[in-house]
Design a protein around this motif. Structure first.
Motif, mmCIF file in Angstrom:
data_model
loop_
_atom_site.group_PDB
_atom_site.id
_atom_site.type_symbol
_atom_site.label_atom_id
_atom_site.label_comp_id
_atom_site.label_asym_id
_atom_site.label_seq_id
_atom_site.Cartn_x
_atom_site.Cartn_y
_atom_site.Cartn_z
ATOM 1 N N THR A 79 -26.534 -15.754 14.495
ATOM 2 C CA THR A 79 -25.898 -15.239 13.290
ATOM 3 C C THR A 79 -26.894 -14.998 12.162
ATOM 4 N N SER A 108 -17.915 -15.384 13.590
ATOM 5 C CA SER A 108 -17.853 -15.802 14.982
ATOM 6 C C SER A 108 -17.291 -14.659 15.808
ATOM 7 N N TYR A 115 -26.669 -14.153 7.715
ATOM 8 C CA TYR A 115 -25.784 -14.066 6.564
ATOM 9 C C TYR A 115 -26.523 -13.549 5.341
ATOM 10 N N THR A 142 -18.256 -17.850 7.468
ATOM 11 C CA THR A 142 -18.671 -18.103 8.842
ATOM 12 C C THR A 142 -18.221 -16.944 9.718
#
Length: 119
Positions: free
Chosen positions: A57, A70, A59, A68
Protein backbone atom coordinates in the motif's frame (compact mmCIF):
# COMPACT_ATOMS: atom_id res chain seq x y z
CA UNK A 1 -14.30 -3.78 -21.58
CA UNK A 2 -13.92 -3.05 -17.88
CA UNK A 3 -16.32 -1.19 -15.60
CA UNK A 4 -15.62 0.25 -12.15
CA UNK A 5 -18.63 0.94 -9.94
CA UNK A 6 -18.20 2.90 -6.70
CA UNK A 7 -20.51 3.02 -3.71
CA UNK A 8 -20.59 4.29 -0.16
CA UNK A 9 -20.10 8.02 -0.40
CA UNK A 10 -22.21 10.50 1.51
CA UNK A 11 -22.35 13.16 4.20
CA UNK A 12 -20.53 12.68 7.49
CA UNK A 13 -19.68 14.94 10.40
CA UNK A 14 -16.08 15.89 11.20
CA UNK A 15 -14.42 13.12 13.16
CA UNK A 16 -16.72 10.53 11.68
CA UNK A 17 -16.03 7.50 9.50
CA UNK A 18 -17.08 6.35 6.08
CA UNK A 19 -16.19 3.43 3.81
CA UNK A 20 -16.27 3.57 0.05
CA UNK A 21 -16.11 0.54 -2.20
CA UNK A 22 -15.32 -0.06 -5.85
CA UNK A 23 -16.04 -3.23 -7.77
CA UNK A 24 -14.44 -3.99 -11.11
CA UNK A 25 -16.15 -6.17 -13.68
CA UNK A 26 -15.66 -7.22 -17.28
CA UNK A 27 -13.07 -9.18 -19.21
CA UNK A 28 -10.45 -9.01 -16.48
CA UNK A 29 -7.37 -11.18 -16.54
CA UNK A 30 -5.49 -9.42 -13.77
CA UNK A 31 -5.69 -6.17 -11.80
CA UNK A 32 -2.19 -4.88 -11.13
CA UNK A 33 -2.99 -1.85 -8.99
CA UNK A 34 -6.16 -0.39 -7.53
CA UNK A 35 -6.32 3.07 -6.06
CA UNK A 36 -8.46 5.92 -4.86
CA UNK A 37 -8.02 9.48 -6.09
CA UNK A 38 -9.98 12.53 -5.05
CA UNK A 39 -10.74 15.92 -6.51
CA UNK A 40 -12.02 18.85 -4.51
CA UNK A 41 -13.63 21.87 -6.20
CA UNK A 42 -11.02 24.05 -7.85
CA UNK A 43 -8.23 21.57 -7.17
CA UNK A 44 -6.40 18.95 -9.18
CA UNK A 45 -7.14 15.28 -8.80
CA UNK A 46 -4.76 13.72 -6.28
CA UNK A 47 -3.80 10.22 -5.24
CA UNK A 48 -5.24 9.22 -1.87
CA UNK A 49 -4.08 5.62 -1.59
CA UNK A 50 -3.12 2.66 -3.73
CA UNK A 51 -2.77 -1.09 -3.26
CA UNK A 52 -1.09 -3.72 -5.42
CA UNK A 53 -2.13 -7.32 -5.96
CA UNK A 54 0.27 -8.37 -3.24
CA UNK A 55 -1.34 -5.84 -0.87
CA UNK A 56 1.52 -3.37 -0.87
CA UNK A 57 0.00 0.00 0.00
CA UNK A 58 0.85 3.65 -0.46
CA UNK A 59 -0.85 6.69 1.10
CA UNK A 60 -0.85 10.41 0.67
CA UNK A 61 0.72 12.13 3.66
CA UNK A 62 -2.55 13.94 4.38
CA UNK A 63 -4.42 10.68 5.06
CA UNK A 64 -1.76 8.49 6.69
CA UNK A 65 -2.99 7.06 9.96
CA UNK A 66 -6.62 7.90 9.17
CA UNK A 67 -7.43 6.05 5.95
CA UNK A 68 -6.94 2.37 5.15
CA UNK A 69 -7.05 0.88 1.67
CA UNK A 70 -7.66 -2.82 1.12
CA UNK A 71 -8.70 -5.10 -1.70
CA UNK A 72 -10.46 -8.41 -2.18
CA UNK A 73 -8.81 -10.02 -5.19
CA UNK A 74 -11.48 -12.71 -5.46
CA UNK A 75 -14.14 -10.01 -5.84
CA UNK A 76 -12.01 -7.51 -7.80
CA UNK A 77 -13.02 -4.97 -5.21
CA UNK A 78 -11.12 -2.21 -3.44
CA UNK A 79 -12.19 -0.50 -0.24
CA UNK A 80 -11.22 2.75 1.42
CA UNK A 81 -11.96 3.02 5.11
CA UNK A 82 -11.87 6.67 6.15
CA UNK A 83 -11.68 7.54 9.84
CA UNK A 84 -11.27 10.84 11.69
CA UNK A 85 -12.61 12.66 8.67
CA UNK A 86 -11.91 16.35 8.27
CA UNK A 87 -13.72 19.01 6.22
CA UNK A 88 -10.70 19.14 3.92
CA UNK A 89 -11.39 15.51 2.96
CA UNK A 90 -14.50 16.71 1.14
CA UNK A 91 -14.16 15.77 -2.52
CA UNK A 92 -15.34 13.48 -5.25
CA UNK A 93 -13.53 10.19 -4.76
CA UNK A 94 -12.61 8.23 -7.88
CA UNK A 95 -11.67 4.58 -8.10
CA UNK A 96 -8.80 3.65 -10.42
CA UNK A 97 -7.56 0.31 -11.67
CA UNK A 98 -4.63 -0.76 -13.81
CA UNK A 99 -6.14 -3.77 -15.54
CA UNK A 100 -4.83 -6.45 -17.82
CA UNK A 101 -7.60 -7.85 -20.00
CA UNK A 102 -7.43 -10.66 -22.49
CA UNK A 103 -6.70 -8.05 -25.19
CA UNK A 104 -4.52 -5.39 -23.59
CA UNK A 105 -3.56 -3.50 -20.45
CA UNK A 106 -5.11 -0.16 -19.58
CA UNK A 107 -6.20 2.40 -17.00
CA UNK A 108 -9.81 2.48 -15.91
CA UNK A 109 -11.76 4.94 -13.78
CA UNK A 110 -15.02 4.89 -11.88
CA UNK A 111 -17.66 7.58 -12.17
CA UNK A 112 -16.84 9.10 -8.79
CA UNK A 113 -18.65 9.24 -5.48
CA UNK A 114 -19.14 12.39 -3.41
CA UNK A 115 -17.80 12.50 0.14
CA UNK A 116 -18.80 15.55 2.16
CA UNK A 117 -17.47 16.20 5.65
CA UNK A 118 -19.50 18.90 7.35
CA UNK A 119 -21.34 19.64 10.56
Amino acid sequence: QVQLVESGGGLVQPGGSLRVSCAASGSILDIITMAWFRQAPGKQRELVASVTGSSSTNYADSVKGRFTISRDNAKNTVYLQMNSLKPEDTAVYYCYADVRTYRARGDYWGQGTQVTVSS
